[in-house]
Design an enzyme around this catalytic site. Sequence first.
Site, PDB file in Angstrom:
ATOM      1  N   SER A 158      -6.020   9.658  30.594  1.00 28.04           N
ATOM      2  CA  SER A 158      -5.167  10.657  31.237  1.00 28.04           C
ATOM      3  C   SER A 158      -5.917  11.979  31.315  1.00 28.04           C
ATOM      4  O   SER A 158      -7.072  12.082  30.900  1.00 28.04           O
ATOM      5  CB  SER A 158      -3.872  10.840  30.439  1.00 28.04           C
ATOM      6  OG  SER A 158      -4.162  11.364  29.150  1.00 28.04           O
ATOM      7  N   LYS A 159      -5.246  12.992  31.820  1.00 24.98           N
ATOM      8  CA  LYS A 159      -5.891  14.300  31.962  1.00 24.98           C
ATOM      9  C   LYS A 159      -6.372  14.849  30.622  1.00 24.98           C
ATOM     10  O   LYS A 159      -7.418  15.495  30.552  1.00 24.98           O
ATOM     11  CB  LYS A 159      -4.924  15.296  32.609  1.00 24.98           C
ATOM     12  CG  LYS A 159      -4.739  15.089  34.108  1.00 24.98           C
ATOM     13  CD  LYS A 159      -3.891  16.181  34.714  1.00 24.98           C
ATOM     14  CE  LYS A 159      -3.778  16.013  36.225  1.00 24.98           C
ATOM     15  NZ  LYS A 159      -2.964  17.073  36.848  1.00 24.98           N
ATOM     16  N   ARG A 160      -5.617  14.590  29.571  1.00 22.71           N
ATOM     17  CA  ARG A 160      -6.020  15.129  28.270  1.00 22.71           C
ATOM     18  C   ARG A 160      -7.291  14.470  27.748  1.00 22.71           C
ATOM     19  O   ARG A 160      -7.970  15.016  26.879  1.00 22.71           O
ATOM     20  CB  ARG A 160      -4.892  14.985  27.255  1.00 22.71           C
ATOM     21  CG  ARG A 160      -4.521  13.567  26.911  1.00 22.71           C
ATOM     22  CD  ARG A 160      -3.241  13.528  26.080  1.00 22.71           C
ATOM     23  NE  ARG A 160      -2.789  12.172  25.833  1.00 22.71           N
ATOM     24  CZ  ARG A 160      -3.146  11.440  24.798  1.00 22.71           C
ATOM     25  NH1 ARG A 160      -3.968  11.952  23.899  1.00 22.71           N
ATOM     26  NH2 ARG A 160      -2.690  10.219  24.635  1.00 22.71           N
ATOM     27  N   HIS A 161      -7.626  13.287  28.280  1.00 30.68           N
ATOM     28  CA  HIS A 161      -8.860  12.613  27.888  1.00 30.68           C
ATOM     29  C   HIS A 161     -10.041  12.994  28.785  1.00 30.68           C
ATOM     30  O   HIS A 161     -11.186  12.698  28.459  1.00 30.68           O
ATOM     31  CB  HIS A 161      -8.690  11.090  27.960  1.00 30.68           C
ATOM     32  CG  HIS A 161      -7.635  10.544  27.055  1.00 30.68           C
ATOM     33  ND1 HIS A 161      -6.509   9.899  27.527  1.00 30.68           N
ATOM     34  CD2 HIS A 161      -7.529  10.545  25.704  1.00 30.68           C
ATOM     35  CE1 HIS A 161      -5.757   9.518  26.512  1.00 30.68           C
ATOM     36  NE2 HIS A 161      -6.347   9.905  25.391  1.00 30.68           N
ATOM     37  N   GLY A 162      -9.770  13.599  29.933  1.00 29.64           N
ATOM     38  CA  GLY A 162     -10.847  13.934  30.860  1.00 29.64           C
ATOM     39  C   GLY A 162     -10.683  13.324  32.234  1.00 29.64           C
ATOM     40  O   GLY A 162     -11.578  13.434  33.080  1.00 29.64           O
TER      41      GLY A 162
END
Length: 470
Positions: free
Chosen positions: A238-242
């Site tokens: 997801s976005k929090r992972h990149g």
Amino acid sequence: MTVRTRFAPSPTGVLHIGSVRTALFCWLYARHHGGQFVLRIEDTDAARSTPENVEAILDGMAWLGLDADEGPIYQSDRFDRYREIIDAWLVDGKAYRCYCTKEELDELRARQMEAGEKTRYDGRCRDRTSPREGVPPVVRFRNPDSGEVVVSDQVRGCVVFRNDELDDLIIARSDGTPTYNFTVVVDDSDMRITHVIRGDDHLNNTPRQMNMLAALGVEVPVYAHLPMILGQDGAKLSKRHGAVDVREYRDNGFLPEALLNYLVRLGWSHGDQEIFSIDEMIRLFDIASVNQSASAFNPEKLQWISQQHIISGDPEEIGELLVPYIQAAGLDQANGPVPARLAEGFRERAETLADMVESARYCYEDFEAPDAVAAKKQLRPVILEPMKTAREKLGALPDWEEAGIATAIEGSAASHEIKMGKLGQPIRVAVTGGGVSPPIDVTLALVGRERTLKRLDDAVALIEQRIADS
């Protein structure tokens, strides 16, 4: 046979890491076999597709250098072709109109779930011959109700699906717009795609698409379903992972070849080799070497690979790439070292181009005072006289180049019977404002004569003031 692969993103979102890995594998497979790579924009979802997302996809692909031999081809330009096939299938009995309401389908699903059955459409409109007043129909594909579909997947191996477990897929909505699984089939057929390489979240779609390809009377392509990319915590990326817009990696200063190098290693390997050039990736890539297990996205590993590409890159080329980052940092390129020299001096210490520019800020603009902690530790009374000597010797140099700078500092340290490091580190703090920089001779050469001498004068004055205040 000419190998033809395709990358078919939907502009309901931007281009992110997972999609780029798929595009890369498709591109590499085509390039490895001397084939053709097709870019297709799957924009049939008019409500969610946006021109901004199309631009994001095309910008990202261009930055990465994943050039297409054909395309971009837009599905929204092919509606007449989809309608032609649907009409033909309705006439031939390969498709039928379904008048079931949402409420009826919800009731059917609820009964199946209560009975512990697999939820699927039961084909109740298959033999319907008359329309239903006030209900706009969808069109469903008449899936075979017996036999098996065998997917000989290049990554997953042989996967078998029973036709009696596959329902009759909707291929046109009630407003006439075609659905994803149908348009993919028509496009892959018309565009003569030989190899479909995509994420394994599409595996369950494959038997339905193979049945529709059979209905078209065309040869089924070779399928390869890639394992997922997960976050380091094992959750879906997801976005929090990149998993952000790939252009953010560009804006943050990653080299495109470094990002591709990192992504090619997520699920594929060639021995223990970690660093690949684009040419090496093309020459060595083989879909048979892709493993079945999911890979974890590791930002630290990406940064390490990025640094390796910066270190091994040509300083002139890296310098050209640095220019927009120098400008974005608000620095005056004319007020510091030429970018190629900056690249050569800082490449051992930078993970991205943006990092390099930020680390070299003191080469382009002055700072108010050195870091307080570093100054307290290094700019002490004991170093006053050696620093004065170094200032004098540096100021007398006929040419401002690394060899002469190193000799001047070494001579100054020797004349005061101290080691080079005992003088070099205080000079570093005085000239850069901090305790970390390239080798001191390289650093001073990049900072320039005028700035270096001025900052040494300031450091001498600071030490003298401390002595006076004590």
